[in-house]
Design a protein around this motif. Structure first.
Motif, PDB file in Angstrom:
ATOM      1  N   ALA A 109       0.819  -1.209   0.000  1.00  0.00           N
ATOM      2  CA  ALA A 109       0.000   0.000   0.000  1.00  0.00           C
ATOM      3  C   ALA A 109       0.852   1.257   0.000  1.00  0.00           C
ATOM      4  CB  ALA A 109      -0.931  -0.009   1.215  1.00  0.00           C
ATOM      5  N   ILE A 110       1.904   1.267   0.796  1.00  0.00           N
ATOM      6  CA  ILE A 110       2.766   2.443   0.839  1.00  0.00           C
ATOM      7  C   ILE A 110       3.537   2.585  -0.463  1.00  0.00           C
ATOM      8  CG2 ILE A 110       4.684   3.540   2.053  1.00  0.00           C
ATOM      9  CD1 ILE A 110       1.942   3.565   3.465  1.00  0.00           C
ATOM     10  N   GLY A 111       3.845   1.469  -1.132  1.00  0.00           N
ATOM     11  CA  GLY A 111       4.451   1.562  -2.452  1.00  0.00           C
ATOM     12  C   GLY A 111       3.558   2.307  -3.425  1.00  0.00           C
ATOM     13  N   VAL A 112       2.257   2.028  -3.387  1.00  0.00           N
ATOM     14  CA  VAL A 112       1.299   2.751  -4.228  1.00  0.00           C
ATOM     15  C   VAL A 112       1.327   4.239  -3.895  1.00  0.00           C
ATOM     16  CG1 VAL A 112      -1.140   3.012  -4.802  1.00  0.00           C
ATOM     17  CG2 VAL A 112      -0.180   0.725  -4.483  1.00  0.00           C
ATOM     18  N   ALA A 113       1.312   4.563  -2.609  1.00  0.00           N
ATOM     19  CA  ALA A 113       1.264   5.965  -2.192  1.00  0.00           C
ATOM     20  C   ALA A 113       2.534   6.715  -2.575  1.00  0.00           C
ATOM     21  CB  ALA A 113       1.049   6.045  -0.681  1.00  0.00           C
ATOM     22  N   VAL A 114       3.685   6.098  -2.352  1.00  0.00           N
ATOM     23  CA  VAL A 114       4.955   6.773  -2.647  1.00  0.00           C
ATOM     24  C   VAL A 114       5.119   6.982  -4.146  1.00  0.00           C
ATOM     25  CG1 VAL A 114       7.468   6.558  -2.526  1.00  0.00           C
ATOM     26  CG2 VAL A 114       6.076   5.985  -0.545  1.00  0.00           C
ATOM     27  N   GLN A 115       4.740   6.006  -4.953  1.00  0.00           N
ATOM     28  CA  GLN A 115       4.849   6.171  -6.403  1.00  0.00           C
ATOM     29  C   GLN A 115       3.955   7.301  -6.909  1.00  0.00           C
ATOM     30  OE1 GLN A 115       4.106   2.263  -7.995  1.00  0.00           O
ATOM     31  NE2 GLN A 115       5.952   1.414  -7.051  1.00  0.00           N
ATOM     32  N   ALA A 116       2.792   7.479  -6.288  1.00  0.00           N
ATOM     33  CA  ALA A 116       1.933   8.603  -6.660  1.00  0.00           C
ATOM     34  C   ALA A 116       2.504   9.927  -6.143  1.00  0.00           C
ATOM     35  CB  ALA A 116       0.525   8.390  -6.104  1.00  0.00           C
ATOM     36  N   MET A 117       3.075   9.894  -4.944  1.00  0.00           N
ATOM     37  CA  MET A 117       3.579  11.125  -4.326  1.00  0.00           C
ATOM     38  C   MET A 117       4.764  11.684  -5.086  1.00  0.00           C
ATOM     39  SD  MET A 117       4.838  11.726  -0.401  1.00  0.00           S
ATOM     40  CE  MET A 117       5.921  10.303  -0.448  1.00  0.00           C
ATOM     41  N   VAL A 118       5.730  10.837  -5.437  1.00  0.00           N
ATOM     42  CA  VAL A 118       6.934  11.326  -6.115  1.00  0.00           C
ATOM     43  C   VAL A 118       6.836  11.180  -7.629  1.00  0.00           C
ATOM     44  CG1 VAL A 118       8.320  10.755  -4.106  1.00  0.00           C
ATOM     45  CG2 VAL A 118       8.175   9.120  -5.956  1.00  0.00           C
ATOM     46  N   ARG A 119       5.734  10.578  -8.107  1.00  0.00           N
ATOM     47  CA  ARG A 119       5.492  10.407  -9.545  1.00  0.00           C
ATOM     48  C   ARG A 119       6.670   9.732 -10.225  1.00  0.00           C
ATOM     49  NH1 ARG A 119       4.262  16.176  -8.864  1.00  0.00           N
ATOM     50  NH2 ARG A 119       2.244  16.211  -7.866  1.00  0.00           N
ATOM     51  N   ASN A 120       7.104   8.657  -9.613  1.00  0.00           N
ATOM     52  CA  ASN A 120       8.255   7.919 -10.110  1.00  0.00           C
ATOM     53  C   ASN A 120       7.934   6.440 -10.030  1.00  0.00           C
ATOM     54  OD1 ASN A 120      10.770   6.612 -10.490  1.00  0.00           O
ATOM     55  ND2 ASN A 120      11.857   8.416  -9.761  1.00  0.00           N
ATOM     56  N   LEU A 122       9.833   3.999 -10.169  1.00  0.00           N
ATOM     57  CA  LEU A 122      10.840   3.221  -9.460  1.00  0.00           C
ATOM     58  C   LEU A 122      10.790   3.441  -7.956  1.00  0.00           C
ATOM     59  CD1 LEU A 122      13.934   3.609 -11.829  1.00  0.00           C
ATOM     60  CD2 LEU A 122      12.448   1.618 -11.544  1.00  0.00           C
ATOM     61  N   ALA A 123       9.869   4.240  -7.487  1.00  0.00           N
ATOM     62  CA  ALA A 123       9.796   4.540  -6.055  1.00  0.00           C
ATOM     63  C   ALA A 123       9.202   3.354  -5.301  1.00  0.00           C
ATOM     64  CB  ALA A 123       8.952   5.787  -5.812  1.00  0.00           C
ATOM     65  N   ASP A 124       9.660   3.176  -4.074  1.00  0.00           N
ATOM     66  CA  ASP A 124       9.105   2.169  -3.178  1.00  0.00           C
ATOM     67  C   ASP A 124       9.123   2.747  -1.762  1.00  0.00           C
ATOM     68  OD1 ASP A 124      11.681   1.986  -2.262  1.00  0.00           O
ATOM     69  OD2 ASP A 124      11.986  -0.101  -2.825  1.00  0.00           O
ATOM     70  N   PRO A 125       8.614   2.028  -0.763  1.00  0.00           N
ATOM     71  CA  PRO A 125       8.534   2.601   0.586  1.00  0.00           C
ATOM     72  C   PRO A 125       9.873   3.024   1.176  1.00  0.00           C
ATOM     73  CG  PRO A 125       7.135   0.676   0.429  1.00  0.00           C
ATOM     74  CD  PRO A 125       7.929   0.735  -0.842  1.00  0.00           C
ATOM     75  N   PHE A 126      10.985   2.532   0.611  1.00  0.00           N
ATOM     76  CA  PHE A 126      12.278   2.830   1.210  1.00  0.00           C
ATOM     77  C   PHE A 126      12.982   4.004   0.538  1.00  0.00           C
ATOM     78  CE2 PHE A 126      12.169  -1.950   2.051  1.00  0.00           C
ATOM     79  CZ  PHE A 126      11.460  -1.752   3.223  1.00  0.00           C
ATOM     80  N   VAL A 298       8.829  -5.687  -2.464  1.00  0.00           N
ATOM     81  CA  VAL A 298       7.380  -5.838  -2.330  1.00  0.00           C
ATOM     82  C   VAL A 298       6.679  -4.527  -2.686  1.00  0.00           C
ATOM     83  CG1 VAL A 298       5.488  -6.338  -0.731  1.00  0.00           C
ATOM     84  CG2 VAL A 298       7.629  -7.621  -0.582  1.00  0.00           C
ATOM     85  N   GLY A 299       7.171  -3.418  -2.131  1.00  0.00           N
ATOM     86  CA  GLY A 299       6.549  -2.131  -2.403  1.00  0.00           C
ATOM     87  C   GLY A 299       6.789  -1.621  -3.803  1.00  0.00           C
ATOM     88  N   LEU A 300       7.742  -2.183  -4.518  1.00  0.00           N
ATOM     89  CA  LEU A 300       7.996  -1.787  -5.900  1.00  0.00           C
ATOM     90  C   LEU A 300       7.218  -2.650  -6.878  1.00  0.00           C
ATOM     91  CD1 LEU A 300       9.614  -0.205  -8.057  1.00  0.00           C
ATOM     92  CD2 LEU A 300      11.415  -1.934  -7.813  1.00  0.00           C
TER      93      LEU A 300
END
Length: 373
Positions: A109-120, A122-126, A298-300
């Motif tokens: 879930a946080i992977g989804v949020a971070v990818q939307a937040m940074v619009r990247n 390749l982003a993941d929770p870490f 997992v988050g990616l």
């Protein structure tokens, strides 16, 4: 008298699903309806939990393990000869399987949020540097015995506390007079990730005992070996709170993924939403890393797999990704305990072994959503 639309704006229309985070083509068509996918995942989750509690290297049969689970849930009696097996199933395997589900759901879930937040893509929770910050506190406990006054909670307390400090540092450095920007957030998180990683590496090399260094490396690669009934509720509460916030923010996430100007035109304040997502992502990441260590991929991988199946609409992705992440990590944990039994493999080794070929296959088949033409 006509009413000014500027003074009394109407509510914006429902935000449609966004285009992919990267790439030039339109969002791929949905392959399957949402309800069958969610139903299948909901049915698979308890079955996976059962397998997580039953399967292991101790040689306990299915019938015996299910009987111990029944005794644990119903308060049934067991004989003195059954106590060791009951302890393995009820006190070790079941909370471990539950914690794997919680951690997997939170990371996805946080992977989804971070990818939307940074619009990247390749982003993941870490990417925010929170996990490497948590590793500093965890290694201080594992290697130097710090925070001994907290007893059995020393590791989780130190990891979560250092994660919050890392979050504060990232926010303070990345923030400008105009708020948080995705690029500054990624650059700051990446820079501090390497800084915190250097500290943890130095701590491992400075360890006087080889076993302490081995425990530290095991934690850095992810492990649920310390799972118990006490660690499940705290992590579950953090993940459930994060899922609730993200579920209520799904429409705003759709707008944010389209860019600041588009989201502002749709009535969404991108700066405020980024701040909310940063706090939620950091808090949930800190909570799960504190109990499981740093588990990559997992988050990616899971958010991209969910988008491939149900489309880019965050309402649909957030209905699928947490369930898929929970099931995935349960089975990864089962493999970690059984592949080289009685030796336990770090979870990060297996998630990478599974994630790398899956991600390459995903890029080959759906390249237009990941930077292709």
């Amino acid at each position: 008298m006509a009413v000014s639309a500027e003074r009394n704006p109407v509510h914006p229309p429902a935000v449609p699903g966004p285009a992919p985070l990267t790439g030039t083509g339109p969002a791929p068509p949905r392959r399957v309806p949402l309800l069958p996918i969610v139903t299948a995942l909901v049915l698979a989750l308890p079955l996976s939990l059962l397998c997580g509690a039953v399967l292991g290297a101790s040689g306990i049969g299915w019938g015996e393990a299910v009987g111990h689970l029944r005794a644990g849930f119903t308060g049934g009696t067991i004989t003195p000869e059954q106590v060791p097996a009951y302890t393995i199933v009820w006190e070790l395997r079941l909370p471990r399987a539950l914690l794997a589900a919680v951690v997997g759901a939170g990371l996805a879930a946080i992977g989804v949020a971070v990818q939307a937040m940074v619009r990247n893509a390749l982003a993941d929770p870490f990417v925010l540097g929170i996990s490497s910050g948590a590793a500093v506190g965890a290694n201080a406990v594992l290697i130097f015995g710090a925070f001994g006054a907290f007893g059995v909670w020393a590791l989780s307390t130190a990891a979560f506390g250092s994660a919050l400090l890392a979050m504060t540092l990232v926010y303070a450095i990345a923030r400008t007079d105009h708020g948080l920007t995705p690029l500054r957030l990624v650059l700051t998180g990446t820079a501090l990730y390497y800084g915190f990683s250097a500290i943890t590496t130095f701590m491992v090399f400075a360890a006087e005992h080889g076993e302490a260094a081995r425990s530290a490396m095991m934690w850095l690669l992810g492990s649920l070996g310390g799972a118990n009934w006490g660690s499940v509720p705290i992590a579950a509460a953090a993940v459930l709170a994060g899922l609730l916030h993200l579920g209520l923010s799904a429409r705003r996430l759709n707008a944010l993924a389209m860019g600041d100007e588009t989201s502002a035109a749709l009535g969404v304040d991108p700066a405020r939403l980024c701040r909310e997502l940063f706090v939620v992502s950091a808090a949930v990441t800190g909570a799960v890393v504190a109990v499981s260590g740093a588990i990559g991929f997992v988050g990616l991988m899971v958010p991209h797999a969910a988008r491939m199946v149900v489309g880019a609409d965050h309402r649909r992705v957030l209905a699928v990704a947490p369930l898929a992440g929970a099931i995935l990590l349960i089975w990864v944990d089962i493999l970690s305990r059984t592949v080289l039994a009685p030796t336990e493999l770090p979870l990060g080794v297996l998630t990478a072994a599974i994630g790398v070929p899956c991600f390459i296959l995903l890029m080959r088949r759906r390249g237009h959503t990941l930077g292709g033409q």
